[in-house]
Design an enzyme around this catalytic site. Structure first.
Site, PDB file in Angstrom:
ATOM      1  N   ARG A 152     -18.815  46.122  32.359  1.00 27.97           N
ATOM      2  CA  ARG A 152     -17.761  45.128  33.368  1.00 27.97           C
ATOM      3  C   ARG A 152     -18.535  44.864  34.529  1.00 27.97           C
ATOM      4  NH1 ARG A 152     -12.589  48.260  32.151  1.00 27.97           N
ATOM      5  NH2 ARG A 152     -12.494  48.249  30.238  1.00 27.97           N
ATOM      6  N   HIS A 153     -18.858  45.806  35.270  1.00 32.94           N
ATOM      7  CA  HIS A 153     -19.123  45.459  37.148  1.00 32.94           C
ATOM      8  C   HIS A 153     -20.331  45.640  37.099  1.00 32.94           C
ATOM      9  CE1 HIS A 153     -16.665  49.530  36.977  1.00 32.94           C
ATOM     10  NE2 HIS A 153     -15.879  49.023  36.893  1.00 32.94           N
ATOM     11  N   HIS A 188      -8.437  59.175  42.212  1.00 32.61           N
ATOM     12  CA  HIS A 188      -7.569  58.704  41.778  1.00 32.61           C
ATOM     13  C   HIS A 188      -6.791  57.731  42.024  1.00 32.61           C
ATOM     14  CE1 HIS A 188      -7.378  55.362  37.896  1.00 32.61           C
ATOM     15  NE2 HIS A 188      -5.716  55.945  37.710  1.00 32.61           N
ATOM     16  N   GLY A 189      -6.560  56.505  42.489  1.00 29.07           N
ATOM     17  CA  GLY A 189      -4.927  55.943  42.589  1.00 29.07           C
ATOM     18  C   GLY A 189      -4.698  56.264  44.161  1.00 29.07           C
ATOM     19  N   HIS A 200     -19.503  53.901  38.981  1.00 26.78           N
ATOM     20  CA  HIS A 200     -19.633  53.467  37.345  1.00 26.78           C
ATOM     21  C   HIS A 200     -20.157  52.722  36.808  1.00 26.78           C
ATOM     22  CE1 HIS A 200     -16.252  54.668  33.981  1.00 26.78           C
ATOM     23  NE2 HIS A 200     -17.801  55.019  33.196  1.00 26.78           N
ATOM     24  N   ARG A 223     -20.791  51.594  33.317  1.00 27.63           N
ATOM     25  CA  ARG A 223     -19.620  51.696  32.002  1.00 27.63           C
ATOM     26  C   ARG A 223     -20.695  51.449  31.042  1.00 27.63           C
ATOM     27  NH1 ARG A 223     -13.994  52.311  33.600  1.00 27.63           N
ATOM     28  NH2 ARG A 223     -13.621  51.528  30.822  1.00 27.63           N
ATOM     29  N   GLY A 230     -11.762  54.128  45.543  1.00 23.92           N
ATOM     30  CA  GLY A 230     -12.405  53.291  45.429  1.00 23.92           C
ATOM     31  C   GLY A 230     -11.404  51.826  45.977  1.00 23.92           C
ATOM     32  N   HIS A 231     -10.717  51.720  44.713  1.00 23.94           N
ATOM     33  CA  HIS A 231     -10.072  50.190  44.668  1.00 23.94           C
ATOM     34  C   HIS A 231      -8.752  49.957  46.579  1.00 23.94           C
ATOM     35  CE1 HIS A 231      -5.894  47.829  43.534  1.00 23.94           C
ATOM     36  NE2 HIS A 231      -7.046  47.032  43.555  1.00 23.94           N
ATOM     37  N   THR A 272      -9.070  50.581  34.163  1.00 27.12           N
ATOM     38  CA  THR A 272      -9.768  51.629  34.207  1.00 27.12           C
ATOM     39  C   THR A 272      -9.806  52.985  34.034  1.00 27.12           C
ATOM     40  OG1 THR A 272     -10.182  52.844  37.200  1.00 27.12           O
ATOM     41  CG2 THR A 272      -7.741  51.887  36.092  1.00 27.12           C
ATOM     42  N   THR A 273     -10.548  53.931  34.458  1.00 22.88           N
ATOM     43  CA  THR A 273     -10.437  55.498  34.017  1.00 22.88           C
ATOM     44  C   THR A 273      -9.149  56.036  33.869  1.00 22.88           C
ATOM     45  OG1 THR A 273     -12.516  55.751  34.980  1.00 22.88           O
ATOM     46  CG2 THR A 273     -11.056  57.550  33.733  1.00 22.88           C
ATOM     47  N   ASN A 312     -16.249  54.387  45.824  1.00 25.35           N
ATOM     48  CA  ASN A 312     -15.599  53.520  44.836  1.00 25.35           C
ATOM     49  C   ASN A 312     -16.289  52.215  44.685  1.00 25.35           C
ATOM     50  OD1 ASN A 312     -16.021  52.618  42.427  1.00 25.35           O
ATOM     51  ND2 ASN A 312     -15.441  54.422  41.594  1.00 25.35           N
ATOM     52  N   GLU A 371     -13.582  66.869  39.895  1.00 20.45           N
ATOM     53  CA  GLU A 371     -13.155  65.860  40.105  1.00 20.45           C
ATOM     54  C   GLU A 371     -11.718  66.220  39.380  1.00 20.45           C
ATOM     55  OE1 GLU A 371     -14.369  62.240  41.524  1.00 20.45           O
ATOM     56  OE2 GLU A 371     -12.583  61.657  40.680  1.00 20.45           O
ATOM     57  N   ASP A 413     -17.190  49.688  43.305  1.00 25.06           N
ATOM     58  CA  ASP A 413     -17.342  49.536  42.123  1.00 25.06           C
ATOM     59  C   ASP A 413     -16.306  47.908  41.988  1.00 25.06           C
ATOM     60  OD1 ASP A 413     -17.900  50.908  40.637  1.00 25.06           O
ATOM     61  OD2 ASP A 413     -16.477  51.626  39.132  1.00 25.06           O
ATOM     62  N   HIS A 414     -15.894  47.384  42.726  1.00 22.85           N
ATOM     63  CA  HIS A 414     -14.587  46.910  42.402  1.00 22.85           C
ATOM     64  C   HIS A 414     -15.556  45.751  43.430  1.00 22.85           C
ATOM     65  CE1 HIS A 414     -12.208  47.765  39.400  1.00 22.85           C
ATOM     66  NE2 HIS A 414     -11.890  48.842  40.224  1.00 22.85           N
ATOM     67  N   ARG A 456     -16.839  35.221  38.666  1.00 23.74           N
ATOM     68  CA  ARG A 456     -17.750  34.511  38.763  1.00 23.74           C
ATOM     69  C   ARG A 456     -19.363  34.781  37.680  1.00 23.74           C
ATOM     70  NH1 ARG A 456     -16.348  29.518  41.056  1.00 23.74           N
ATOM     71  NH2 ARG A 456     -14.501  29.469  41.323  1.00 23.74           N
ATOM     72  N   GLU A 493     -20.520  57.857  38.201  1.00 25.17           N
ATOM     73  CA  GLU A 493     -18.988  58.546  37.221  1.00 25.17           C
ATOM     74  C   GLU A 493     -20.126  57.803  35.284  1.00 25.17           C
ATOM     75  OE1 GLU A 493     -15.641  56.787  38.160  1.00 25.17           O
ATOM     76  OE2 GLU A 493     -15.707  57.187  40.050  1.00 25.17           O
TER      77      GLU A 493
HETATM   78  N1  PXP Z   1     -12.280  59.373  40.411  1.00 29.78           N
HETATM   79  C1  PXP Z   1     -13.167  58.934  39.532  1.00 29.78           C
HETATM   80  C2  PXP Z   1     -13.320  59.669  38.698  1.00 29.78           C
HETATM   81  C3  PXP Z   1     -12.722  57.110  38.501  1.00 29.78           C
HETATM   82  O1  PXP Z   1     -12.875  57.302  37.578  1.00 29.78           O
HETATM   83  C4  PXP Z   1     -12.716  56.605  39.954  1.00 29.78           C
HETATM   84  C5  PXP Z   1     -11.702  54.657  39.452  1.00 29.78           C
HETATM   85  O2  PXP Z   1     -13.449  54.326  38.522  1.00 29.78           O
HETATM   86  C6  PXP Z   1     -12.258  56.890  40.291  1.00 29.78           C
HETATM   87  C7  PXP Z   1     -12.002  57.806  41.252  1.00 29.78           C
HETATM   88  C8  PXP Z   1     -11.320  55.643  42.224  1.00 29.78           C
HETATM   89  O3  PXP Z   1     -10.578  55.700  41.852  1.00 29.78           O
HETATM   90  P1  PXP Z   1      -9.953  54.170  42.622  1.00 29.78           P
HETATM   91  O4  PXP Z   1     -10.072  53.293  42.370  1.00 29.78           O
HETATM   92  O5  PXP Z   1      -8.428  54.165  42.223  1.00 29.78           O
HETATM   93  O6  PXP Z   1      -9.533  54.891  44.366  1.00 29.78           O
END
Ligand code: PXP
Length: 259
Positions: free
Chosen positions: A49-50, A191-192, A43, A45, A213-214, A100-101, A7, A151, A9-10, A18, A70
């Site tokens: 936002r990103h 997630h996480g 994602h 959104r 992602g993160h 985040t979600t 992912n 998921e 996004d970040h 900026r 997403e």
């Molecule tokens: N899966 C879904 C459906 C999510 O919404 C997210 C966060 O955007 C992730 C995975 C990735 O999560 P993380 O950034 O915590 O790895």
């Protein structure tokens, strides 16, 4: 071995700090592919936002591996997805005030709206998954409204603070996988998940793919996206063959939750 969806996004979050044009999440996607990503996730959104509409368009033109979008079940976003036609869409809950979600989509409660979005996206030829918590009612409702897969939200595991909580979260995920497989749903997780906590999750039997992602973007700040993805792929390979349901041990650096 489970596949890795990255992912990005970040990377766009840093750009938006900026409101300029760098770093470009599309470049990040290319680097992630070169590092071995099996898929790229973004994602779009409602508040943009990103990731923005340009990113979505250029990602679709650029990404060579599976593209997973997403998205909320908002009409505007469903229209964009049906037009863009990524290979896969993952329907998630979305609240403006969240960082985040947070948690899974309530497919039971919103079944009619969800079913409409699923039908529209399936008609566009897109594989459609739900991001849900490992709850039997949510799994059954997801199968009923026509999702191809789900998921499972791994947040309870990632945020667990004690060995007992970790064990409970892992067994909830395992039970969710079993139910999902009975319902013939493809099972993904996300997630996480981090370099530190991925081992026990990677060792569970039944997940076909993880979306991360993160943690990967954070690691990429120091080693670059290509190397960060290669390192996560290495961990998925290393731990995939461990016994199914391996439990986290307190004090084990590879299994620390919440990092
Ligand atoms: N899966 C879904 C459906 C999510 O919404 C997210 C966060 O955007 C992730 C995975 C990735 O999560 P993380 O950034 O915590 O790895």
């Amino acid at each position: 071995m489970a596949l890795l969806g990255v992912n990005i996004d970040h990377v766009a979050t840093v750009r938006q700090a900026r409101r300029t044009d760098e770093p470009d999440p599309v470049w990040a996607a290319v680097e992630a592919e070169l590092g071995g990503a099996d898929g790229i996730t973004f994602h779009l959104r409602e508040d943009r936002r990103h990731i923005n509409d340009r990113d979505a368009r250029v990602l679709k033109e650029t990404v060579g591996v599976k593209l997973n979008m997403e998205m909320a079940i908002a009409d505007e976003i469903v229209d964009i997805a049906a037009d863009l036609k990524p290979e896969q869409c993952t329907l998630v809950p979305e609240r403006r005030e969240e960082v985040t979600t947070e948690g899974g989509l309530d497919v039971v409660r919103h079944s009619q709206r969800v079913a409409k979005a699923v039908e529209r996206l399936r008609e566009a030829g897109i594989v459609v998954n739900a991001f849900i918590e490992p709850d039997e009612d949510q799994l059954r409702a997801s199968a009923d409204v026509g999702f191809h897969g789900v998921e499972l939200w791994t947040g309870a595991y990632a945020h667990a603070k004690s060995p007992d909580q970790i064990e409970t979260a892992l067994s909830d995920l395992l039970r969710g996988i079993e139910t999902g497989q009975e319902l013939k749903l493809e099972m993904l997780g996300g997630h996480g998940l981090t370099y530190r906590n991925i081992a026990p999750i990677a060792a569970l039997d039944g997940f076909s793919e993880f979306n991360i992602g993160h943690s990967i973007v954070a690691r990429a700040c120091f080693v670059g996206m290509r190397e960060a993805v290669t390192e996560m792929k290495r961990l998925l390979t290393l731990h995939a063959s461990a016994s199914a349901g391996a439990q986290a041990r307190p004090g084990d650096g590879n299994t620390r939750a919440g990092r």
